[in-house]
Design a protein around this motif. Structure first.
Motif, PDB file in Angstrom:
ATOM      1  N   HIS A 240       0.827  -1.214   0.000  1.00  0.00           N
ATOM      2  CA  HIS A 240       0.000   0.000   0.000  1.00  0.00           C
ATOM      3  C   HIS A 240       0.855   1.256   0.000  1.00  0.00           C
ATOM      4  O   HIS A 240       1.605   1.500   0.949  1.00  0.00           O
TER       5      HIS A 240
ATOM      6  N   HIS B 112       1.045   5.552  -1.966  1.00  0.00           N
ATOM      7  CA  HIS B 112       0.471   6.591  -2.827  1.00  0.00           C
ATOM      8  C   HIS B 112       1.595   7.198  -3.658  1.00  0.00           C
ATOM      9  O   HIS B 112       2.366   8.023  -3.143  1.00  0.00           O
TER      10      HIS B 112
ATOM     11  N   HIS C 280      -8.978   2.401   2.092  1.00  0.00           N
ATOM     12  CA  HIS C 280      -8.514   2.530   3.485  1.00  0.00           C
ATOM     13  C   HIS C 280      -9.656   2.184   4.423  1.00  0.00           C
ATOM     14  O   HIS C 280     -10.816   2.429   4.105  1.00  0.00           O
TER      15      HIS C 280
ATOM     16  N   HIS D 157      -4.501  -0.309   6.592  1.00  0.00           N
ATOM     17  CA  HIS D 157      -4.539   0.084   8.010  1.00  0.00           C
ATOM     18  C   HIS D 157      -5.323  -0.864   8.921  1.00  0.00           C
ATOM     19  O   HIS D 157      -4.726  -1.653   9.625  1.00  0.00           O
TER      20      HIS D 157
ATOM     21  N   ASP E  71       2.984   3.064   2.669  1.00  0.00           N
ATOM     22  CA  ASP E  71       2.000   4.147   2.725  1.00  0.00           C
ATOM     23  C   ASP E  71       2.655   5.528   2.637  1.00  0.00           C
ATOM     24  O   ASP E  71       2.257   6.452   3.346  1.00  0.00           O
TER      25      ASP E  71
HETATM   26 ZN    ZN Z   1      -2.847   5.224   2.253  1.00  0.00          ZN
END
Ligand code: ZN
Ligand code: GUN
Length: 450
Positions: free
Chosen positions: A70, A72, A226, A265, A316
């Motif tokens: 995960h 971005h 998420h 998460h 993340d």
């Molecule tokens: Zn994230």
């Protein structure tokens, strides 16, 4: 055929079930044909084979490429934006930063730098968030394919509770996602599509309904979102979706929770929600570095594993502060220490490789160095820093060697990345280029060249 000879470590199964599920060879060989591993074992067994032979000095170790479950991509340049918890951090830093991706030139520059950084850190497979922008997302897909990076990504879907520049009409969000999924979800060997509603607070019920429609239309695609990252977020979701029976139900009622769903998460789930996750076979991306940075909480790993929920690790970024899976493993260790759950280096390495691949359902093709899988591997330099050299040379057991790498390793430790056996990246300040010494096929294969 190519033969790669040297020290090798790879998980071969789930160490939470069987502690011996790994292979550690002091003088090993990986045979590669057509980009796949055709055999792996003691180098002796391969002595008489005619092939192109690559030899490694003992200071190096071959391991499977890391899987980042995960992150971005567009947040690469906002790492370390400090001071707020999740919701404030999103509003103050993240949303304004992501709005810049309406500019394709900006998106192109970022895409090139992003995959450079992934290789520099030894990550060869990742589940990636883009932004809402279709063109920027398409650029990211193209760059991944050009670089032969194994990427699962998709256009982020958002239609409320964000600045106007990041909001779309839900029907348009659906249509654009659909167009990209048609282009990228099939027929690209190392690329997959992820239906990507950002999270419940930036989604209206209509947007989630349309995401659910995409789920039905593209069964081969993943769902990536998420869940339950912070307590303030969870409280907000309960006011935004008053009819839902909790956060997980917001997604579940639209058909978004299944075996191809990866939820980032999941720090604050109830026992009942974990039971539903297990029943639906949904997967969790644990992001300890990010959870610590945003002060989100301490992930309850043991109750997830007890239920057989598949867990992998994610950086993340930009809430995570590094692209290095070494640091993420180290942080996962520390978070579980605080919770009274001791993870061994074998557990951590599994979570960062084969565990992540299993969470993506890609364990038949990647995540470990085993026969039949793609030859996607790293060459680690055990002498990348003086301290790592001292610590790794003193290691007696496999666990001690892995621990030295987990706690002292960083991007300097990644000497080379191989994808399907081909050299895709080599650390640029290595004066001698690749650590592999090419050995003529006629020479005695007993000798490991320096
Ligand atoms: Zn994230
Ligand atoms: N929840 C919704 N969006 C984001 C994001 O960009 N980063 C993190 N850490 N959590 C989120």
């Amino acid at each position: 055929m190519k033969l790669f000879r040297g020290r090798i470590f790879t998980p071969t199964g789930d160490p939470f079930d069987s502690p011996e599920a790994f292979l550690h060879l002091e003088d090993g060989m990986i045979a590669v044909e057509g980009g796949k591993i055709t055999a792996i074992g003691e180098a002796d067994q391969f002595r008489d084979l005619e092939a192109e032979k690559f030899n490694l000095d003992r200071r190096y170790l071959m391991v499977p490429g890391f899987v980042d479950l995960h992150l971005h991509a567009p947040q690469l340049d906002m790492i370390g934006s400090y001071g707020g918890h999740l919701l404030e951090w999103l509003e103050r830093y993240t949303f304004p930063h992501e709005a810049k991706f309406s500019d394709p030139a900006h998106a192109s520059r970022l895409a090139r730098r992003f995959f450079d950084e992934m290789y520099r850190h030894g990550t060869l497979t990742a589940l990636i968030f883009s932004t809402i922008h279709s063109e920027a997302t398409d650029i990211l897909f193209s760059e991944a394919e050009r670089r032969r990076f194994r990427a699962i990504l998709g256009k982020t879907m958002m239609d409320r509770n964000a600045p106007a520049a990041l909001l779309e009409d839900p029907e348009e969000s659906y249509a654009e996602s659909r167009r990209l999924a048609e282009k990228w979800s099939r027929g690209h060997s190392r690329i997959g599509y992820a239906i990507t509603p950002r999270f419940a607070p930036t989604s209206t019920p209509r947007l989630l309904e349309l995401a659910g429609r995409l789920r039905e239309e593209f069964p081969e695609a993943w769902v990536h979102t998420h869940i339950s990252e912070s307590l303030a977020e969870i409280a907000w979701v309960s006011t935004l979706f008053p009819d839902a029976r909790g956060y997980l139900d917001v997604y579940d009622r639209y058909g978004l929770i299944g075996a191809k769903t990866v939820l980032a998460h999941a720090v604050h789930l109830t026992d009942a929600q974990m039971d539903v996750l297990a029943e639906r076979e949904a997967r969790i991306a644990h992001c300890p570095t990010s959870n610590l940075f945003l002060g989100s909480g301490l992930f309850p790993m043991a109750p997830m594993l007890e239920r057989g929920i598949r867990v992998g690790l994610g950086t993340d970024i930009g809430a995570g502060t590094t692209l290095s899976m070494f640091t993420v493993m180290a942080d996962a260790y520390k978070v579980q220490q605080v919770r009274g759950h001791v993870l061994s280096p074998l557990h951590l390495w599994y979570l960062a490789t084969l565990g992540g691949a299993r969470a993506l359902g890609l364990e038949q093709v990647t995540g470990s160095l085993q026969k039949g899988k793609d030859a996607d591997f790293l060459i680690l330099d055990l002498e990348a820093t003086p301290l790592l050299a001292a610590r790794s040379s003193a290691a007696v057991t496999t666990e001690e060697l892995l621990a030295a790498l987990i706690f002292l390793g960083d991007d300097r430790t990644i000497a080379e990345c191989r994808v399907e056996g081909d050299r895709l990246w080599v650390r640029e300040n290595r004066p001698a280029g690749s650590p592999f010494a090419l050995q003529p096929a006629s020479a005695d294969s007993q000798e490991v060249s320096p």
